[in-house]
Write a protein that holds these residues in place. Sequence first.
Motif, PDB file in Angstrom:
ATOM      1  N   LYS A   1       0.831  -1.201   0.000  1.00 29.93           N
ATOM      2  CA  LYS A   1       0.000   0.000   0.000  1.00 29.93           C
ATOM      3  C   LYS A   1       0.868   1.253   0.000  1.00 29.93           C
ATOM      4  O   LYS A   1       0.577   2.236  -0.713  1.00 29.93           O
ATOM      5  CB  LYS A   1      -0.908  -0.007   1.228  1.00 29.93           C
ATOM      6  CG  LYS A   1      -1.806   1.213   1.339  1.00 29.93           C
ATOM      7  CD  LYS A   1      -2.662   1.141   2.604  1.00 29.93           C
ATOM      8  CE  LYS A   1      -3.549   2.386   2.742  1.00 29.93           C
ATOM      9  NZ  LYS A   1      -4.371   2.329   3.976  1.00 29.93           N
ATOM     10  N   ALA A   2       1.933   1.235   0.793  1.00 29.65           N
ATOM     11  CA  ALA A   2       2.841   2.389   0.851  1.00 29.65           C
ATOM     12  C   ALA A   2       3.504   2.618  -0.507  1.00 29.65           C
ATOM     13  O   ALA A   2       3.624   3.764  -0.963  1.00 29.65           O
ATOM     14  CB  ALA A   2       3.893   2.179   1.934  1.00 29.65           C
ATOM     15  N   TYR A   3       3.935   1.532  -1.163  1.00 29.06           N
ATOM     16  CA  TYR A   3       4.509   1.677  -2.505  1.00 29.06           C
ATOM     17  C   TYR A   3       3.466   2.228  -3.468  1.00 29.06           C
ATOM     18  O   TYR A   3       3.780   3.048  -4.347  1.00 29.06           O
ATOM     19  CB  TYR A   3       5.028   0.335  -3.020  1.00 29.06           C
ATOM     20  CG  TYR A   3       6.406  -0.029  -2.527  1.00 29.06           C
ATOM     21  CD1 TYR A   3       7.491   0.820  -2.742  1.00 29.06           C
ATOM     22  CD2 TYR A   3       6.637  -1.239  -1.866  1.00 29.06           C
ATOM     23  CE1 TYR A   3       8.768   0.477  -2.294  1.00 29.06           C
ATOM     24  CE2 TYR A   3       7.905  -1.586  -1.411  1.00 29.06           C
ATOM     25  CZ  TYR A   3       8.963  -0.716  -1.635  1.00 29.06           C
ATOM     26  OH  TYR A   3      10.227  -1.049  -1.194  1.00 29.06           O
ATOM     27  N   GLY A   4       2.209   1.773  -3.331  1.00 26.38           N
ATOM     28  CA  GLY A   4       1.149   2.282  -4.185  1.00 26.38           C
ATOM     29  C   GLY A   4       0.925   3.768  -3.995  1.00 26.38           C
ATOM     30  O   GLY A   4       0.714   4.514  -4.966  1.00 26.38           O
ATOM     31  N   LYS A   5       0.981   4.238  -2.726  1.00 26.36           N
ATOM     32  CA  LYS A   5       0.840   5.668  -2.457  1.00 26.36           C
ATOM     33  C   LYS A   5       1.984   6.457  -3.106  1.00 26.36           C
ATOM     34  O   LYS A   5       1.779   7.565  -3.628  1.00 26.36           O
ATOM     35  CB  LYS A   5       0.828   5.924  -0.949  1.00 26.36           C
ATOM     36  CG  LYS A   5      -0.421   5.419  -0.227  1.00 26.36           C
ATOM     37  CD  LYS A   5      -1.636   6.233  -0.592  1.00 26.36           C
ATOM     38  CE  LYS A   5      -2.878   5.822   0.174  1.00 26.36           C
ATOM     39  NZ  LYS A   5      -2.904   6.312   1.559  1.00 26.36           N
ATOM     40  N   LEU A   6       3.159   5.867  -3.095  1.00 27.04           N
ATOM     41  CA  LEU A   6       4.300   6.523  -3.732  1.00 27.04           C
ATOM     42  C   LEU A   6       4.096   6.630  -5.237  1.00 27.04           C
ATOM     43  O   LEU A   6       4.430   7.650  -5.854  1.00 27.04           O
ATOM     44  CB  LEU A   6       5.589   5.738  -3.433  1.00 27.04           C
ATOM     45  CG  LEU A   6       6.149   5.887  -2.020  1.00 27.04           C
ATOM     46  CD1 LEU A   6       7.232   4.850  -1.762  1.00 27.04           C
ATOM     47  CD2 LEU A   6       6.717   7.285  -1.817  1.00 27.04           C
ATOM     48  N   PHE A   7       3.571   5.569  -5.849  1.00 32.54           N
ATOM     49  CA  PHE A   7       3.309   5.597  -7.283  1.00 32.54           C
ATOM     50  C   PHE A   7       2.280   6.682  -7.617  1.00 32.54           C
ATOM     51  O   PHE A   7       2.424   7.436  -8.583  1.00 32.54           O
ATOM     52  CB  PHE A   7       2.807   4.240  -7.757  1.00 32.54           C
ATOM     53  CG  PHE A   7       2.442   4.205  -9.224  1.00 32.54           C
ATOM     54  CD1 PHE A   7       3.419   4.163 -10.195  1.00 32.54           C
ATOM     55  CD2 PHE A   7       1.108   4.240  -9.620  1.00 32.54           C
ATOM     56  CE1 PHE A   7       3.087   4.144 -11.550  1.00 32.54           C
ATOM     57  CE2 PHE A   7       0.759   4.221 -10.963  1.00 32.54           C
ATOM     58  CZ  PHE A   7       1.755   4.168 -11.933  1.00 32.54           C
TER      59      PHE A   7
END
Length: 450
Positions: A319-325
Amino acid sequence: MKKVLFTITLLASGIGVFAQKFNDNEMNKLQLLVLSQNKLEDGKTAVDKFAADPANASNQALDMARLLTYGRLYLDSALHAKYPNAGDVAYGIFKNYQNQFGADTAKFNKLLNDHNRIGLDGVSNIYVRSFNLALREFNSQNYTGALKHFRTAEEISEFLLRNGFSQNPDRNAVDTATVLYAGFAAQNASVNNPALADSAAYYYTKLLNRNIITPEMAPAYQFMLERAIKNKDKASVEKWLPLAKKTFPDYAALWSKLEMDNMSAGAALTDLLAKFNEADAAGTLDENGYLNFAETLSGKGSDSAAIDQMIALKSAGAKAYGKLFEKTKDPLYGLNAAIVNYQIYQHLEDEFRANAGQGAALKAKRDEILKQQHAIVEKSIEWYQKAIPVLEGKTDRDRRETSYLRNAYRNMTNLFEWKASKARGVQPQLVDKYEAEFNKYNKLFDSLSK
């Protein structure tokens, strides 16, 4: 035998007859040689002659004259090469009187100020030459040699400050440049001699405890924060980290990483998960914050957790990586979100196989795992489908990015192959669709494998 004894007696008498005390007249001559005419070698000859005479034992004025002369020899780069121990002699005189007077600094200060402050001249030149030699060794990457000279320079500068011999009216001040570079030298030297890390910390602490800031000090804050985190000194981290973040914004990624390291020190991943959920909900995380949580929660530490906990941790990391994307549109963040979900799928596949066998309980367990897998596989595919087109559209894609894209195609073939296998006999109408996707990504994979 009597003749020899008689000769020795005459020599002793001769010394007594021709002994010459160092007096004010000789002091004036010496100052003329050293200060006015800069005849340092003549001055050295004179003071050495007087120092060798027992009549001048414990002559404080002579010692100050020697401190003046040897300090100037030390400062003169050409003569220092000829008299390499000049600095040691001058420093030895300084230390002898500092130790002799001890707490009676007023008496020592008066002695240094006597006769036109010649003693102070010698002490000041020890500082100047030691600092310059330290810089020379530092720039030559001889950090051990640099530290030796910086130590002397820092000791002398502190003496000058504390005793009112500096232009700085604050007697509690520090010589920032000397202290900072002494710390740098000790830190660099500690690579080969770890014990010197304590010396680096000693010098840096002098600056950090005073909240002293210069543009060059970011490495000092980094060193001290890393050391405090290692020692579980959270109080120091909480004191220094906000100041570092405010003062050196260009190092935001580093401070965020250290903040996460401090948070992680001794903390369970479940505690970090709670902190992430709280910060995410509050909207207080910037790009660096999301990245540090993403790397920590989805890292190898979560692989050893119980299956349900592993899913929760890695899902939060994804989820954190998705927020970064979403924030940056960097395809590599999207790929990471897909990869972390893919890892969860693989863990669940292992769990599914571990529960093979007959019986209603095992079947129920497999059904639950399969349900989780379907959800995770969909998430992985979703993120791959978001990231792959962005990476495919890059006209300046490098070899590393091409390799990532190739791996993404490979994982997509695996995911659609799994979906097709699970649809057979259950949802036959979807098998062709999934196999078409498999074939699509398999061809793309092959196209980058040539």
